[in-house]
Design a protein around this motif. Structure first.
Motif, short mmCIF file in Angstrom:
data_model
loop_
_atom_site.label_atom_id
_atom_site.label_comp_id
_atom_site.label_asym_id
_atom_site.label_seq_id
_atom_site.Cartn_x
_atom_site.Cartn_y
_atom_site.Cartn_z
N GLY A 191 16.83 47.00 44.65
CA GLY A 191 15.11 46.34 44.40
C GLY A 191 14.95 44.80 44.96
O GLY A 191 14.01 44.85 44.46
N TRP A 192 15.72 43.85 45.24
CA TRP A 192 15.28 43.09 45.51
C TRP A 192 14.60 42.96 46.46
O TRP A 192 13.97 43.64 47.60
N GLU A 193 13.16 41.49 46.79
CA GLU A 193 12.80 41.75 47.96
C GLU A 193 13.45 42.36 49.44
O GLU A 193 13.57 41.40 49.59
N GLN A 194 12.73 42.92 50.40
CA GLN A 194 13.08 42.94 51.57
C GLN A 194 14.29 43.52 51.42
O GLN A 194 15.60 42.98 52.30
N PRO A 195 14.93 44.70 50.94
CA PRO A 195 16.19 44.87 50.79
C PRO A 195 17.16 45.00 51.47
O PRO A 195 15.92 46.10 52.56
N SER A 196 18.37 45.62 51.77
CA SER A 196 19.35 46.50 52.88
C SER A 196 19.12 47.47 51.81
O SER A 196 18.17 47.67 50.75
N ASP A 197 19.19 48.76 52.92
CA ASP A 197 18.96 50.01 52.26
C ASP A 197 20.73 50.46 50.79
O ASP A 197 20.26 51.41 50.75
N HIS A 198 21.08 49.51 50.90
CA HIS A 198 22.97 49.16 50.74
C HIS A 198 22.53 48.45 49.50
O HIS A 198 21.85 47.77 49.92
N ALA A 199 23.80 49.04 48.30
CA ALA A 199 23.75 47.87 47.24
C ALA A 199 25.46 47.29 47.18
O ALA A 199 26.12 48.08 47.70
N PRO A 200 25.32 45.98 47.11
CA PRO A 200 27.00 46.36 47.34
C PRO A 200 27.50 46.64 45.64
O PRO A 200 27.19 47.26 44.81
N VAL A 201 28.91 47.00 46.62
CA VAL A 201 30.47 46.84 45.91
C VAL A 201 31.20 46.20 45.69
O VAL A 201 31.44 45.86 46.22
N LEU A 202 31.54 46.04 44.23
CA LEU A 202 32.87 44.31 43.64
C LEU A 202 33.87 45.52 43.18
O LEU A 202 33.74 46.30 42.11
N ALA A 203 34.57 44.49 43.40
CA ALA A 203 36.50 45.14 42.21
C ALA A 203 36.98 43.71 42.65
O ALA A 203 36.66 42.55 43.23
N THR A 204 37.50 43.17 41.51
CA THR A 204 38.20 42.56 40.78
C THR A 204 40.40 42.59 40.74
O THR A 204 40.23 43.50 40.82
N PHE A 205 40.78 42.03 42.12
CA PHE A 205 42.14 42.03 41.95
C PHE A 205 43.56 41.03 41.07
O PHE A 205 42.53 40.34 41.78
N ASP A 206 43.89 41.29 40.45
CA ASP A 206 44.78 40.57 40.01
C ASP A 206 46.21 39.93 40.67
O ASP A 206 47.03 41.86 40.35
N LEU A 207 46.52 39.69 41.78
CA LEU A 207 47.94 39.47 42.50
C LEU A 207 48.50 38.45 42.42
O LEU A 207 47.41 37.77 42.77
#
Length: 262
Positions: A246-262
């Motif tokens: 929903g940001w102004e002039q957005p991409s049609d995709h949203a970011p996907v995140l994950a955290t790793f403990d390595l």
């Protein structure tokens, strides 16, 4: 080492430079994998991202099309940039962190509008690309690896707003889902996002064609985070940043995140 990784089809990194910078400022992932950069590598606005702490970048680019980049706070060295199916497209780059984890950033072909290889060359290219990915993982089974990107397929029934209505729509057809499944199986990849969010409708893409994408909510989960079994258990805190759509002039995709403990 604990690090958070994000993947985002940005749909032009130069046009949406400010949005990338905003994401880096607000979420501060350690690594950001971008797809559909639509830019030669030398024209990616690297200086702005470096100023935010992302001093390392590996990328492959094309003028106006495709393109993948990995921006990282952590040192990363390029490992490969594969041209699956010999398409001549900038759709993959991979790098290795100092802890030995390899990160693959993929942008699988979208496949056009007609789910028929004979009637639509682009659909055939998509299937061939996935087959080549599968064969590469069978030939050299990945270890200690993460695969992210816009894979342009929503595999599960609850990865789309209507399984029944999208069965004949490119990105959710049975033949595409089968090809993606074979690719995933070939590398024993674990779908990290669904490991953490196993139930319910889940989307990362909403079409520009919808005048009110949020209310209509006709989404698809096209963007993925996978990991090999030897490190998948170290992942946690997966999420999709729906508000970014929903940001102004957005991409049609949203970011996907994950955290790793390595």
């Amino acid at each position: 080492m604990t690090f958070t990784l994000a993947t985002w089809n940005i749909n032009s990194v130069r046009l949406r430079e400010a949005l990338v910078a905003r994401l880096l400022e607000e979420e501060s992932p350690d690594i950001l994998c971008l797809q559909e950069c639509k830019s030669p590598v030398e024209k990616i606005p690297r200086e702005r991202f470096e100023a935010l702490g992302y001093r390392h970048m590996i990328a492959r680019g094309q003028k106006g099309y495709n393109g993948v980049a990995i921006l990282s706070k952590l040192p990363i060295r390029e490992v490969s940039a594969l041209d699956h199916a010999d398409l001549g497209h900038a759709r993959h780059v991979s790098g290795q962190l100092e802890n030995g984890v390899t990160i693959h950033n993929y942008y699988v072909p979208a496949g056009g509008d007609v789910p028929d290889r004979e009637a639509n060359v682009k659909f055939g290219q998509k299937l061939d690309y996935l087959t080549a990915m599968r064969d590469a993982f069978r030939a050299e089974r990945p270890e200690k690896a993460i695969l992210v990107g816009d894979l342009n397929i929503a595999p599960r029934e609850d990865d789309v707003w209507s399984h029944r209505q999208l069965l004949k729509v490119v990105s959710h057809t049975p033949v595409e889902v089968a090809h993606l499944g074979e690719t995933q199986e070939a590398g024993s990849w674990v779908d990290v996002t669904r490991s953490h969010i196993p139930e319910g409708q889940l989307y990362s893409w909403w079409s520009y064609r919808s005048p009110d994408w949020d209310k209509a909510d006709k989404g698809r989960r096209l963007d993925h985070v996978w990991a090999t079994p030897d490190i998948a258990g170290a992942a946690h805190s997966s999420r999709i940043l729906r508000p970014v759509r929903g940001w102004e002039q957005p991409s049609d995709h949203a970011p996907v995140l994950a955290t790793f403990d390595l």
